[in-house]
Scaffold this active site. Structure first.
Site, short mmCIF file in Angstrom:
data_model
loop_
_atom_site.label_atom_id
_atom_site.label_comp_id
_atom_site.label_asym_id
_atom_site.label_seq_id
_atom_site.Cartn_x
_atom_site.Cartn_y
_atom_site.Cartn_z
N HIS A 1 45.41 69.12 72.27
CA HIS A 1 45.33 67.70 71.91
C HIS A 1 45.48 66.78 73.11
CE1 HIS A 1 49.46 68.83 72.17
NE2 HIS A 1 49.81 67.56 72.25
N ASP A 2 45.74 67.33 74.28
CA ASP A 2 45.91 66.51 75.50
C ASP A 2 44.72 66.62 76.45
OD1 ASP A 2 48.49 65.77 74.71
OD2 ASP A 2 49.39 67.49 75.71
N ASP B 1 55.84 72.72 66.38
CA ASP B 1 56.08 72.10 67.67
C ASP B 1 57.57 71.79 67.77
OD1 ASP B 1 55.31 70.61 70.14
OD2 ASP B 1 53.33 70.67 69.18
C1 NOJ Z 1 53.23 67.06 75.85
C2 NOJ Z 1 52.45 66.87 74.59
O1 NOJ Z 1 51.48 67.86 74.48
C3 NOJ Z 1 51.87 65.48 74.64
O2 NOJ Z 1 50.94 65.24 73.63
C4 NOJ Z 1 53.01 64.50 74.58
O3 NOJ Z 1 52.52 63.19 74.77
C5 NOJ Z 1 54.05 64.77 75.66
N1 NOJ Z 1 54.35 66.17 75.83
C6 NOJ Z 1 55.35 64.06 75.33
O4 NOJ Z 1 55.97 64.67 74.23
#
Ligand code: NOJ
Length: 562
Positions: A337-338, A99
Site C-alpha cells: 500500500h506504500d 497489522d
Molecule cells: C509504514 C506503513 O506501511 C505506512 O503506510 C505508514 O504510513 C507508516 N508505516 C506509519 O505507520
C-alpha cells in the site's frame, strides 16, 4: 521440514481493507467485504491474508494511527465481523495476519490523551517529550529538540503549548512515537498482542518495527544539503535495544505458540541486521520487509524519481539472496500500500501490460523467500491517472505537495512525481468487474476507481486463460508443489546484463533456470540455448522457436531433473 518453516512454501496476500470490497455502500471497504471475497482468495491459492490496520482510528494515515488497539473502527465493521473473518478464513485453510502499529499510537489514543494532560501524568513517559533546544524559545523556528524530520514533511516534533514541551512523531503529528524504553509500554503492547492471538489471529506484520529502539540521547543527525533543515527519518532506526526488545516480545507473546507468521517492516535495514532479526535461533521475527529494491529508483529522496537500472536491481536482490542463504529468511515483494504499481514502475502498463506483469511476477516469486501479493497485483493493476492534487487522498502526498509548492517548486513537476511514486496509486479500489465503480461499492468510492477497470478486472481475468490472474495462480501453485522453489539454492546469472534478469535455483537433482526480459525489445537469452532440451515449466508466450532470444517482456522457467 519442521513446522516452524511452513512459511517457506507459503504465499501471503495483502488486503488494504479500505480499498478491497465495500459491503454497505459507504464507499469504504470493510471486513464483511473481505469475507465476501474469501472464495476468490482461496481459488488464487494463497496461504495467508495480511490485513492493513482495521482498528479504531481517526484515519489520519488510513488506520496507521490507532486510537484503540482492542477494537475495530466502525467504518470497517465490528469485532464480531473479525471473529467471523478468522473463522471463515480458517475453514478455507487461510491464516490471518494483522497489522501491528506500535512504534506510535494516534494522538487520540487514551494513553496519549493522558500523557498530554501534563508533565505529572503517569503516562507522560510513555511518549517522547523534550524541552526546546538549549537557549531557544519554545515555538521559535529551529527550536525543536532535534533536527529530525517527519516522514510526512516538516519536523518530527510538535510543540504542546500547554507544557511548553515538544513530543516526537516520526510520522504525522497525529502519530506520536511510543517510548519503548519504558517497560510498562512494552508490557501493555505485549498484553494487547496476546489478546489478539487468543482471539485466533495467526501473526503480525509489524509496522516500522525497527524504529521502536532509538538512541535515547536523541542526537542530531547529519543533514543532507538538499533537505535542510531536517534529516531523513530513516536515520532513526535499529537503535541499541532493538534486538533486546524483539527477543523480549518473542518470549512474552510468541513462545510456545505454533505456526504463526511474524514479519517486521524495517526501512533502512541492512543484510547483516536482517540476518540477526530472522535467524530462528535468536527468536525475533520470521522475516523482514527490507527496502533496498524499492528505493532503487529514488534519487535524493523518493520524489526524485530515477530510471531503473536493471544491473543495480539484480545486484541488490543477489546480495540479499546470498546474505540470507544460510541463516534467516527473505520476504519478496514488489507492491504494497506504500508503493506505486509495479507494472507501471518496472514494466510496461501500455501495450505489454500483460506480458510484463507476468514476467515481473515470475521473476519475483521464483526467488528464495516468502512472496507477498498485494491486492490487484494479480490482475496487473496499474498506476492511476490522477489529474490534479484534488484527486489525491494520502497524507504523505498532500503534505509533500504543500511543502514543495510553498518552497517554490514547479507544480507540474511536483504532480508528476506524485503520479509516479505516490502511495495512492496502490490504494485505488480493487477492480472486480467492468461495472460502475468496478464492483467495489454501490456508493461513492473514497478515492476514484481507475477508469481502466473496464478492461482490467477480476471477472475478465477469470474468463481469460492467458490472464495475469491465472499466471499468478500457477506461480502460487508452483511454490506449493515444487520443493526447489521453496527450498532450492539461488544463483544469479547475467549479472552485468542491462536487459535480462536470469538465475538458477537448485535442490538435489532438480534445477530451474528463470529468465525475464525487462525490455520491450528482443534480447539475448544468455545460456538459454543450453536448456532447450529441458522442460518449459512456465512462460508468458508460446514455446519459443529460438531459445537464444527472448521476446519483449518474455519470461521463461526451464526445469531439469537429474
Ligand atoms: C509504514 C506503513 O506501511 C505506512 O503506510 C505508514 O504510513 C507508516 N508505516 C506509519 O505507520
Amino acid at each position: 521440514m519442521t513446522d516452524d518453516q511452513w512459511f517457506k512454501s507459503a504465499v501471503v496476500y495483502q488486503v488494504y481493507p479500505r480499498s478491497f470490497q465495500d459491503s454497505d455502500g459507504d464507499g469504504i471497504g470493510d471486513v464483511p467485504g473481505v469475507i465476501s471475497r474469501l472464495d476468490y482468495l482461496q481459488q488464487l491459492g494463497i496461504d495467508v491474508l495480511w490485513l492493513s490496520p482495521i482498528y479504531t482510528s481517526p484515519q489520519d494515515d488510513n488506520g496507521y494511527d490507532i486510537s484503540d488497539y482492542q477494537d475495530i473502527d466502525p467504518v470497517f465493521g465490528t469485532l464480531a465481523d473479525v471473529d467471523e473473518l478468522v473463522a471463515q478464513a480458517h475453514t478455507r485453510g487461510i491464516r490471518i495476519v494483522m497489522d501491528l502499529v506500535v512504534n506510535h499510537t494516534s494522538d487520540e489514543h487514551a494513553w496519549f490523551v493522558d500523557a498530554r494532560s501534563g508533565p505529572e501524568s503517569a503516562k507522560r513517559d510513555w511518549y517522547w517529550w523534550r524541552p526546546p533546544r538549549d537557549g531557544m524559545e519554545a515555538g521559535a523556528p529551529g527550536a525543536e529538540p532535534t533536527n529530525w524530520g517527519s516522514a510526512f514533511s516538516g519536523p518530527a516534533w510538535t510543540l504542546d503549548e500547554a507544557s511548553g514541551e515538544y513530543y516526537l512523531h516520526l510520522f504525522s503529528r497525529k502519530q506520536p512515537d511510543l517510548n519503548w524504553e519504558n517497560a510498562a509500554v512494552r508490557e501493555a503492547v505485549y498484553a494487547m498482542m496476546r489478546r489478539w492471538l487468543e482471539r485466533g489471529v495467526d501473526g503480525f506484520r509489524m509496522d516500522v518495527i525497527n524504529f521502536i529502539s532509538k538512541d535515547p540521547a536523541l542526537p542530531d543527525y547529519p543533514v543532507s544539503p538538499s533537505r535542510a533543515p531536517y534529516a531523513e527519518p530513516g536515520q532513526v532506526s535499529c537503535g541499541p535495544r532493538i534486538h533486546e526488545f524483539l527477543q523480549e516480545m518473542h518470549r512474552a507473546v510468541f513462545a510456545g505458540r505454533d505456526a504463526l507468521l511474524t514479519v517486521g517492516e524495517m526501512p533502512g535495514v541492512t543484510i547483516e541486521e536482517a540476518r540477526l532479526f530472522t535467524d530462528p535461533e535468536r527468536a525475533e521475527v520470521d522475516m523482514v520487509f527490507q527496502f533496498e529494491h524499492v528505493d532503487i529508483d529514488h534519487g535524493d529522496g523518493k520524489w526524485d524519481v530515477r530510471p531503473l537500472q536493471l544491473t543495480a536491481l539484480k545486484a541488490s536482490f543477489g546480495r540479499w539472496q546470498a546474505g540470507l542463504a544460510e541463516r534467516g529468511w527473505n520476504s519478496l515483494y514488489w507492491n504494497n500500500h506504500d508503493q506505486p504499481r509495479v507494472v507501471s514502475r518496472f514494466g510496461d502498463d501500455g501495450e505489454h501490460r500483460v506480458h510484463s506483469a507476468k514476467m515481473l511476477g515470475t521473476v519475483l516469486h521464483l526467488h528464495r523467500g516468502t512472496p507477498y501479493v498485494y491486492e490487484g497485483e494479480e490482475l496487473g493493476m496499474t498506476n492511476a491517472p490522477f489529474a490534479a492534487i484534488e484527486d489525491f487522498r494520502d497524507i504523505e502526498s498532500l503534505n509533500h505537495y504543500a511543502a514543495a509548492i510553498a518552497a517554490g517548486q514547479d507544480q507540474d513537476h511536483v504532480l508528476g512525481a506524485l503520479r509516479t511514486m505516490g502511495r495512492d496509486n496502490a490504494r485505488t479500489p480493487m477492480q472486480w468487474d467492468g461495472s460502475a465503480h468496478a464492483g467495489f461499492t454501490t456508493g461513492t468510492p473514497w478515492i476514484a476507481v481507475n477508469p481502466n477497470h473496464a478492461e482490467i478486472n477480476v471477472e475478465a481475468a477469470r474468463a481469460d486463460p492467458d490472464s495475469v490472474l491465472h499466471h499468478y495462480r500457477r506461480l502460487i501453485e508452483l511454490r506449493h508443489t515444487e520443493p526447489v522453489v521453496a527450498h532450492g539454492d539461488f544463483e544469479m546469472r547475467m549479472a552485468d546484463d542491462e536487459h535480462v534478469y536470469a538465475f538458477v535455483r537448485r535442490l538435489g537433482d532438480v534445477a530451474l533456470f528463470v529468465l525475464g526480459n525487462f525490455t520491450g525489445a528482443e534480447a539475448a537469452a544468455g545460456e538459454a540455448a543450453e536448456w532447450a532440451d529441458a522442460e518449459l515449466l512456465l512462460g508468458n508466450y508460446d514455446a519459443p522457436q529460438d531459445h537464444g532470444t527472448l521476446r519483449p517482456w518474455e519470461t521463461r522457467v526451464y526445469r531439469r531433473d537429474g
